[in-house]
Every structure is written in structure tokens, then in C-alpha cells.
Design an enzyme around this catalytic site. Structure first.
Site, mmCIF file in Angstrom:
data_model
loop_
_atom_site.group_PDB
_atom_site.id
_atom_site.type_symbol
_atom_site.label_atom_id
_atom_site.label_comp_id
_atom_site.label_asym_id
_atom_site.label_seq_id
_atom_site.Cartn_x
_atom_site.Cartn_y
_atom_site.Cartn_z
ATOM 1 N N TYR A 158 -59.799 -68.731 28.480
ATOM 2 C CA TYR A 158 -61.115 -68.159 28.804
ATOM 3 C C TYR A 158 -61.044 -66.628 28.887
ATOM 4 C CZ TYR A 158 -65.520 -67.710 31.487
ATOM 5 O OH TYR A 158 -66.766 -67.366 31.932
ATOM 6 N N LYS A 162 -62.943 -63.904 26.525
ATOM 7 C CA LYS A 162 -63.884 -62.927 27.084
ATOM 8 C C LYS A 162 -63.425 -61.490 26.799
ATOM 9 C CE LYS A 162 -66.950 -65.795 28.780
ATOM 10 N NZ LYS A 162 -68.302 -65.868 28.188
HETATM 11 P P1 NAP Z 1 -73.017 -73.530 32.629
HETATM 12 O O1 NAP Z 1 -73.882 -73.620 33.840
HETATM 13 O O2 NAP Z 1 -71.880 -74.454 32.469
HETATM 14 O O3 NAP Z 1 -73.976 -73.610 31.329
HETATM 15 C C1 NAP Z 1 -73.388 -73.528 30.062
HETATM 16 C C2 NAP Z 1 -74.468 -73.514 29.009
HETATM 17 O O4 NAP Z 1 -73.830 -73.407 27.724
HETATM 18 C C3 NAP Z 1 -75.298 -74.789 28.974
HETATM 19 O O5 NAP Z 1 -76.638 -74.463 28.688
HETATM 20 C C4 NAP Z 1 -74.667 -75.570 27.823
HETATM 21 O O6 NAP Z 1 -75.573 -76.434 27.140
HETATM 22 C C5 NAP Z 1 -74.297 -74.447 26.881
HETATM 23 N N1 NAP Z 1 -73.287 -74.853 25.909
HETATM 24 C C6 NAP Z 1 -72.085 -75.468 26.153
HETATM 25 N N2 NAP Z 1 -71.451 -75.716 24.994
HETATM 26 C C7 NAP Z 1 -72.262 -75.258 23.999
HETATM 27 C C8 NAP Z 1 -72.172 -75.219 22.592
HETATM 28 N N3 NAP Z 1 -71.086 -75.690 21.952
HETATM 29 N N4 NAP Z 1 -73.205 -74.696 21.882
HETATM 30 C C9 NAP Z 1 -74.309 -74.221 22.513
HETATM 31 N N5 NAP Z 1 -74.450 -74.224 23.853
HETATM 32 C C10 NAP Z 1 -73.428 -74.728 24.587
HETATM 33 O O7 NAP Z 1 -72.372 -72.066 32.512
HETATM 34 P P2 NAP Z 1 -72.833 -70.667 33.169
HETATM 35 O O8 NAP Z 1 -72.063 -70.481 34.421
HETATM 36 O O9 NAP Z 1 -74.296 -70.547 33.176
HETATM 37 O O10 NAP Z 1 -72.197 -69.642 32.104
HETATM 38 C C11 NAP Z 1 -72.980 -69.043 31.091
HETATM 39 C C12 NAP Z 1 -72.167 -67.914 30.462
HETATM 40 O O11 NAP Z 1 -71.800 -66.970 31.481
HETATM 41 C C13 NAP Z 1 -70.864 -68.379 29.832
HETATM 42 O O12 NAP Z 1 -70.585 -67.616 28.674
HETATM 43 C C14 NAP Z 1 -69.832 -68.079 30.911
HETATM 44 O O13 NAP Z 1 -68.568 -67.915 30.371
HETATM 45 C C15 NAP Z 1 -70.401 -66.785 31.458
HETATM 46 N N6 NAP Z 1 -69.953 -66.457 32.793
HETATM 47 C C16 NAP Z 1 -70.211 -67.271 33.844
HETATM 48 C C17 NAP Z 1 -69.764 -66.908 35.100
HETATM 49 C C18 NAP Z 1 -70.027 -67.741 36.315
HETATM 50 O O14 NAP Z 1 -69.489 -67.389 37.381
HETATM 51 N N7 NAP Z 1 -70.816 -68.781 36.244
HETATM 52 C C19 NAP Z 1 -69.030 -65.712 35.268
HETATM 53 C C20 NAP Z 1 -68.779 -64.919 34.171
HETATM 54 C C21 NAP Z 1 -69.245 -65.293 32.938
HETATM 55 P P3 NAP Z 1 -75.701 -78.013 27.540
HETATM 56 O O15 NAP Z 1 -76.489 -78.012 28.823
HETATM 57 O O16 NAP Z 1 -76.421 -78.617 26.409
HETATM 58 O O17 NAP Z 1 -74.305 -78.515 27.738
#
Ligand code: NAP
Length: 249
Positions: A158, A162
């Protein structure tokens, strides 16, 4: 009535069915944009986002596509162009984790995270650039992470993806700048979503200066700013941390 900052803008948010992507889709729509809500498997959740936008007087539609797959990315962008004829804002948000320590990490854990979290950003940015170059305008906003800057045990795949997103952001920003297209990244810290629901909160809170997790809406507000004109028109190739002070350079 004054126009909203993104009125008549066309936006595509990948992974917008849940978490941060959902918050970004709602925020851009509230600012006046028409929003394509991409998802991979959560059709019901994506429909709920579209319905929430419509209930607030906005316009959106849901598009299923695995953005790690080239043919599905092509179909995704074709669907947006078929519906609205242009693309002003791409938010590369879709991401997954497959956390484990390096010595236990399977090749598939590595590859699937790299394929989506970095490969998907490449495929979608290339598809968007084709459209935006003709328009001579556009905004690409990538969701990176603080762990791409500082590393994190258990996240070799990851954090490498990133860090790659940050390098990709700067290169694409340089390649597209002369055509009026900006490319920026935001680097969230720990944001309360499904992705972080199983992390050990207490230990983490000790190292976050603001002493709490972030909210998805707090990431969405910065994305909205980066998409807005003229507010962010002179910002490109930057990484904006949204992390409660976790990373201080
Ligand atoms: P999340 O709640 O797990 O949601 C992930 C989203 O990505 C869902 O809408 C999922 O769709 C979609 N997804 C998964 N696989 C996919 C694919 N192959 N093609 C298209 N869409 C796909 O994650 P989140 O925490 O909101 O994270 C969103 C972004 O922020 C990510 O890039 C993550 O790395 C980044 N981020 C998150 C955090 C954190 O603390 N949460 C921190 C830093 C960065 P489905 O619902 O259809 O599965």
C-alpha cells in the site's frame, strides 16, 4: 442567485460508493457538479449516493467498473462522455488494502494493491488526459496517503503504491500543465471509514497531534477546493496532507 463554484462541471469519482469517495461525490455535487459515481461491486451503495445527490437537487449516475482493468476503464470514460460530452474533474479515489508484514506478503497481496491503487490511477489519468487535452482544461485529483510519505509496518504494498501515486501526480502535472490541466494529490492520514475500522485506534490517536481520526468530509472539502475555479487554478503538482498533523515536514 450566485452560481455554485462547480456549476455545470462534469466530475468522475472512482470508488464513490463508500467512505471518502462517497463524501467527495456528495461534496462536488453540492458545489454544483454533475457526478459520475464509480463503484466495483456495491451497486446498492452507489445507487444510494446517486439518490442522495438527486434528493439535494443535483445530478449523478452510477457506473460499475473495476478501475484496475484497462477495458473497464475505457468503458467507464466512454459512459461519462456519452452522457455529458465532457469531463472537467477526475478524482482517483478507488483503493484497497491487503495488509501484512513483508515476510508474510504474498505476491498476490502485492500485485492486487499495486494494480488498483497505482495502476488504476495511471489508467484513469491517461483516459482523462485524452479528453482534457482536447478541452484544454481539467483537474485531476489523486487520493494518496501519508503512508506513501512516511511508510507503515504491514503496508509495504500500500505505501509503495501511494508513494507511486505521488510520483505519478508530479510527472503528469508537468506533462499536462501547458494545456491548462492541473494534477494534484491529497494525502489523508487516518480517516474513519470501512478501510480503517479494524485499526487499533487508541495507539494511533497518541501519534496524531489533533488527537482524533479525520472525517471523510474533511478530505472532500479539500478536493472540492482543488476542483474549484479560480480558487485552485494556480496549484499543480502538489501534495496536500489532511492528517491532523501526523506528518510535519
Ligand atoms: P473504503 O471505505 O474501503 O472504500 C473504497 C472504495 O473503493 C469503495 O467505493 C469501493 O467500491 C471502491 N473500490 C474498491 N475496489 C475497486 C475497484 N477495483 N474499482 C473501482 N472501485 C473500487 O476506502 P476509503 O477509506 O474511503 O479510501 C478511499 C481512498 O482513500 C483510497 O484510495 C484509500 O487508499 C485512501 N485513503 C484512505 C485513508 C483512510 O484512513 N481511510 C487514508 C489515506 C488514504 P465498492 O463499494 O464497490 O467495493
Amino acid at each position: 442567485m450566485t452560481a455554485l463554484p462547480l456549476t455545470d462541471r462534469i466530475a468522475l469519482v472512482t470508488g464513490a460508493s463508500r467512505g471518502i469517495g462517497r463524501a467527495i461525490a456528495l461534496e462536488l455535487a453540492a458545489a454544483g457538479a454533475k457526478v459520475a459515481v464509480n463503484y466495483a461491486s456495491s451497486a446498492g451503495a452507489a445507487d444510494e449516493v446517486v439518490a442522495a445527490i438527486a434528493a439535494a437537487g443535483g445530478e449523478a449516475f452510477a457506473v460499475k467498473a473495476d478501475v484496475s482493468q484497462e477495458s473497464e476503464v475505457e468503458a467507464l470514460f466512454a459512459a461519462v462522455i456519452e452522457r455529458w460530452g465532457r469531463l472537467d474533474v477526475l478524482v482517483n479515489n478507488a483503493g484497497i488494502t491487503r495488509d501484512t508484514l513483508l515476510l508474510r506478503m504474498k505476491r498476490d497481496d502485492w500485485q492486487s494493491v499495486l494494480d488498483l491503487n497505482l495502476g488504476g490511477v495511471f489508467l484513469c489519468s491517461r483516459a482523462a488526459a485524452k479528453i482534457m487535452l482536447k478541452q484544454r482544461s481539467g483537474r485531476i485529483i489523486n487520493i494518496a496517503s501519508v503512508v506513501g510519505e512516511m511508510g507503515n509496518p504491514g503496508q509495504a504494498n500500500y505505501s509503495a503504491a501511494k508513494a507511486g501515486v505521488i510520483g505519478l501526480t508530479k510527472t503528469v502535472a508537468k506533462e499536462l500543465a501547458s494545456r491548462g490541466i492541473t494534477v494534484n494529490a491529497v494525502a489523508p492520514g487516518f480517516i474513519a471509514t470501512d478501510m480503517t475500522s479494524e485499526l487499533a485506534a487508541e495507539k494511533l490517536l497518541e501519534v496524531i497531534p489533533l488527537g482524533r481520526y479525520g472525517e471523510a468530509a474533511e478530505v472532500a472539502g479539500v478536493v472540492r477546493f482543488l476542483a474549484a475555479d479560480p480558487a485552485a487554478a494556480y496549484i499543480t503538482g502538489q501534495v496536500i496532507n489532511i492528517d491532523g498533523g501526523l506528518v510535519m515536514a
